[in-house]
Structure formats: C-alpha cells, structure tokens
Design an enzyme around this catalytic site. Structure first.
Site, mmCIF file in Angstrom:
data_model
loop_
_atom_site.group_PDB
_atom_site.id
_atom_site.type_symbol
_atom_site.label_atom_id
_atom_site.label_comp_id
_atom_site.label_asym_id
_atom_site.label_seq_id
_atom_site.Cartn_x
_atom_site.Cartn_y
_atom_site.Cartn_z
ATOM 1 C CG HIS A 1 -6.393 -1.582 0.637
ATOM 2 N ND1 HIS A 1 -6.512 -2.539 1.631
ATOM 3 C CD2 HIS A 1 -5.933 -2.240 -0.445
ATOM 4 C CE1 HIS A 1 -6.183 -3.723 1.151
ATOM 5 N NE2 HIS A 1 -5.817 -3.578 -0.095
ATOM 6 N NE ARG B 1 -8.611 -3.333 -4.043
ATOM 7 C CZ ARG B 1 -7.699 -4.215 -3.641
ATOM 8 N NH1 ARG B 1 -8.071 -5.418 -3.219
ATOM 9 N NH2 ARG B 1 -6.416 -3.902 -3.634
ATOM 10 C CG ASP C 1 -4.768 -11.478 -3.322
ATOM 11 O OD1 ASP C 1 -4.055 -11.199 -2.344
ATOM 12 O OD2 ASP C 1 -6.005 -11.612 -3.240
ATOM 13 C CD GLU D 1 -3.226 -14.211 -1.091
ATOM 14 O OE1 GLU D 1 -2.093 -14.597 -1.441
ATOM 15 O OE2 GLU D 1 -3.402 -13.169 -0.438
ATOM 16 C CD GLU E 1 -5.801 -10.672 2.250
ATOM 17 O OE1 GLU E 1 -4.983 -11.345 1.597
ATOM 18 O OE2 GLU E 1 -6.056 -9.489 1.995
ATOM 19 C CG ASP F 1 -3.028 -8.366 8.450
ATOM 20 O OD1 ASP F 1 -2.749 -7.783 7.394
ATOM 21 O OD2 ASP F 1 -2.729 -7.903 9.565
ATOM 22 C CG HIS G 1 -2.326 -9.705 4.419
ATOM 23 N ND1 HIS G 1 -2.678 -8.546 5.069
ATOM 24 C CD2 HIS G 1 -2.301 -9.413 3.100
ATOM 25 C CE1 HIS G 1 -2.875 -7.595 4.180
ATOM 26 N NE2 HIS G 1 -2.655 -8.086 2.988
ATOM 27 C CD GLU H 1 1.367 -10.175 0.937
ATOM 28 O OE1 GLU H 1 0.723 -10.735 1.837
ATOM 29 O OE2 GLU H 1 0.827 -9.551 0.011
HETATM 30 C C1 LIG Z 1 -3.372 -7.067 -3.642
HETATM 31 C C2 LIG Z 1 -4.645 -7.480 -2.961
HETATM 32 O O1 LIG Z 1 -5.722 -7.115 -3.821
HETATM 33 C C3 LIG Z 1 -4.844 -6.786 -1.636
HETATM 34 O O2 LIG Z 1 -4.862 -5.387 -1.833
HETATM 35 C C4 LIG Z 1 -3.786 -7.139 -0.613
HETATM 36 O O3 LIG Z 1 -3.959 -6.338 0.525
HETATM 37 C C5 LIG Z 1 -3.861 -8.531 -0.035
HETATM 38 O O4 LIG Z 1 -4.900 -9.326 -0.491
HETATM 39 C C6 LIG Z 1 -2.546 -9.269 -0.139
HETATM 40 O O5 LIG Z 1 -2.560 -10.507 -0.109
HETATM 41 O O6 LIG Z 1 -1.504 -8.571 -0.149
HETATM 42 MG MG LIG Z 2 -4.413 -11.407 -0.319
#
Ligand SMILES: C[C@H](O)[C@H](O)[C@@H](O)[C@@H](O)C(=O)O
Ligand SMILES: [Mg+2]
Length: 396
Positions: free
Chosen positions: A22, A48, A214, A240, A268, A291, A318, A338
C-alpha cells in the site's frame, strides 16, 4: 544429515512498495478513494495514505545458518517490527535447528502473548516463520511446496484484484475483485454509485466472469445487506471484508442475510488458528482469506487451513506473492489464488512485491506454474537499500 543451526537473525526495513504494497505514490488505483473505517472523516476519505495505511513499511527478516545459507521472509511491519524481531523474537531462533519451526513458533507466540496475539506482532512472527521455511528449503534443496507435502495441482489459477476487472478478463484471470469506493458516510448516492460501477463492469465482462467487491472493513451490517441485495442482479460473487474484523456477530448475521448464492468472505486482518476458529464456528464466512505474511506464517496457516477444511470452508489466502502461492498449490481446499494488480492503473501484470524481490513469478494468462527452486524461489533485489535499525547483540 544434521542441519546447521541458526547463527544470526537480522531484521531490515525499506520504504516504497515491496511487502507493504500500500506504500505507493499518489495516483495509484490502490489509494484512489477506497471506502475504509476512516471514511466517516471527510479529511481521510480520499486516500488511505492520508490516515497512515502506509505508515509501517516493509520488514525483511533474514535467518542465517552456521554454514552461511540465508533464508528470508517479508511482511508489513517496518521499524516497529524490526524492534520486535531483534529485541524479542531473535532469542528463540538463534542457536535453534531451522526445522524446529513448531517449537520456535510456539515460543515466539507465547512469549509475546502479553502484547501480541494479532496485528503487528503476528506480522513479525510471520516474517520470521517464512524466513525459516525459506532457509529450510534452501538447506534441503527443495521448494517450500515440497516441504508442505507436494502440489495437488500443477498450475495455479488466479482472480485479479484491482480497479479494472474488464482488463483482468482480457488477461485471462477467472475474475476481478474491485475495491468498494463508497461506504455509509456517503449515503444512498454512494451506494447507488457502487451498484452502478458494478453494473457497468458486468456489461463489459459479460455473465461468466466473476465480479467481487472488497469493502476493506468499511461497512455496517445494514449497509452491507442493502448493498448486496442491490448488487445481486449484477451477479456479485462475493462481498469481502464488509465489517471490522472483530464483529464476528455481524458477519454471522450478514451471511444469513445476503441473497442466496452470494458468498461472504473475510480473514486478511485475522490471525492465528484461534481467530479463524471464531470465524468458522460462528459461521462468518464461506471463504477464509488469511494473509500468510500476517496470520502467523506457514506454520500457523497449516493449522488454519486444516481447521477450515474440516468445516468445509475454502481457504484462498489474501494475495501475498510466492508466500501464499506455495501454500495454495498444496491444499485441496484452496482451488484458486488472488493476484493483486500492483500496476498503478491495473492495466498490466507486474510482480506483487515489486521492486523488493528478484525472480518473483507472475501469472501469465491468469495461470502460473511455480518454478522448482529451493525455498520460496525468490531473491532480495540488491538495488533495494535495506537498513537494519536495531541489533540485539547488546541485549543478550
Ligand atoms: C483492494 C483492497 O482495498 C486492499 O487494498 C487489498 O489489500 C486487500 O483487501 C485484498 O483483498 O487484496
Ligand atoms: Mg481484501
């Protein structure tokens, strides 16, 4: 043959993408007006980064064996994580046999229980654990997936997360997950905008391509229920992380309330087998998304995955690059993975942890056969200037 013991643990940090993906420059889709629990404050609604999502930075943990072999793991933890590793966790690793991952994990977790349990401390524990599995693979000249019992499928299949599911379809992914951009603070107009965006994407991708949202912990139960029912006609496959991670009761209610056939997913920001036991036993989710860089590492993810399997739940970690790919390839209840599109416009496939790793594999046509290389099969990019903010020799 006896394994060499761990001689030294080193915790180093770097800013700018990498494991803290991020931590991007302005203009990146991943920081473009995404709904969050901070969206109720207008000054923190657009970005963010503005409320500190990139505050930690990347932590790289290296474990070096007596014979000079080095394994490494990465996570989102930066300098605070480096302090925890150097000044607390290192003592349970140095002098240990790298294959003693169970004992080392148990000592790291229970020694930090008074201030850890989840979050930053589990991120740090995860990075140490991943480094040990990487080292073990290198010492045994085997990929981590071989250490985990071998692959149950030769090829991984991916959905893509990013702002452009239409482009993801053209690239061969099986689905596209978009960040939800408006939460309750933006009222009915925001909800309608989210449904309209989904409808437009459905128009572009057709009916047989997965589309997901998400919500990154940003909603309340009432809003989530209304959003899912409004989105149903456009074939939303799953919602999600609709609610904050500790609202197990809300997730259980949401799962009972969503339209038939729509899935509820989360995990996650959850950690350890105990956190995922709560999600499972309270009926919070159809798909768990731990994750591996944050939930406790491979050693803990093995336990989480087995528990989920017994409950008939899927585990689709994740996105965490090779660290999840090796795991997913060995689990029957992880049928797809993913891939996080880290290109600023989500218009091309680039390595997820770029620029931190060399040899980081990426899906081609939405699919990936993991290279047969020792450990996780990646190297640190020497052009990334890692710093070691703390040492621990003086504390022993
Ligand atoms: C895209 C989402 O806002 C997050 O940045 C991401 O990190 C996570 O939630 C995801 O599931 O990939
Ligand atoms: Mg997510």
């Amino acid at each position: 043959m006896a394994l060499p013991k761990v001689r030294q643990v080193r915790a180093r940090v770097v800013r700018g993408a990498g494991a803290d993906y991020h931590d991007q420059d302005r203009g990146h889709w991943i920081d473009d007006h995404i709904a969050t629990p901070m969206s109720k404050y207008p000054e923190y609604r657009d970005s963010r980064r503005s409320f500190g999502l990139n505050v930690l930075g990347t932590l790289v943990v290296e474990v070096e064996a007596d014979d000079g072999t080095v394994g490494f793991g990465v996570t989102t933890a930066g300098e605070p994580g480096a302090f925890i590793v150097e000044r607390h966790l290192a003592r349970f690793v140095e002098g240990a046999v790298p294959s003693d991952v169970e004992r080392i994990w148990d000592q790291m977790f229970h020694a930090s229980l008074f201030y850890g349990r989840k979050g930053l401390v589990l991120n740090a524990i995860s990075a140490v654990d991943l480094a040990l599995w990487d080292l073990l693979g290198k010492l045994r000249d085997e990929p981590v997936y071989a250490l985990l019992g071998g692959q149950v499928r030769d090829e991984l299949t991916f959905y893509a997360t990013g702002a452009r599911p239409d482009l993801a379809k053209d690239m061969g992914f099986i689905g596209g997950k978009m960040p939800l951009q408006h939460g309750p603070a933006e009222g009915e107009r925001g909800l309608a905008a989210g449904v309209a965006r989904l409808a437009e994407m459905r128009e572009r991708v057709g009916d047989d391509f997965w589309l997901m949202y998400d919500a990154w912990m940003s909603l309340d139960l009432d809003y989530a229920v209304r959003l899912t029912h409004a989105a149903h006609e456009h074939g939303l496959k799953w919602i999600e992380e609709a609610l904050p991670p500790d609202d197990y009761w809300g997730y259980a209610e949401l799962r009972r309330a969503v339209p038939p056939g729509m899935l509820v997913t989360t995990g996650e920001h959850e950690a350890t087998r105990w956190g995922f036991r709560m999600l499972l036993e309270m009926g919070c989710a159809d798909i768990l998304q731990p994750d591996v860089n944050w939930c406790g590492g491979i050693t803990e993810l093995i336990k989480i995955s087995a528990l989920a399997d017994a409950h008939g739940a899927l585990v689709v970690p994740h996105g965490s690059s090779v660290y999840s790919y090796h795991f997913v390839s060995t689990r029957h209840n992880s049928p797809f993975a993913e891939f996080l599109m880290m290109h600023p416009q989500a218009s091309e496939v680039v390595p997820m942890f770029t620029p931190l790793l060399l040899d980081e594999p990426v899906p081609v046509g939405g699919r990936l056969r993991l290279p047969e290389r020792p450990g996780f099969g990646v190297r640190l990019n020497p052009e990334c200037r890692l710093e070691r903010p703390y040492t621990h020799e003086e504390t022993t």
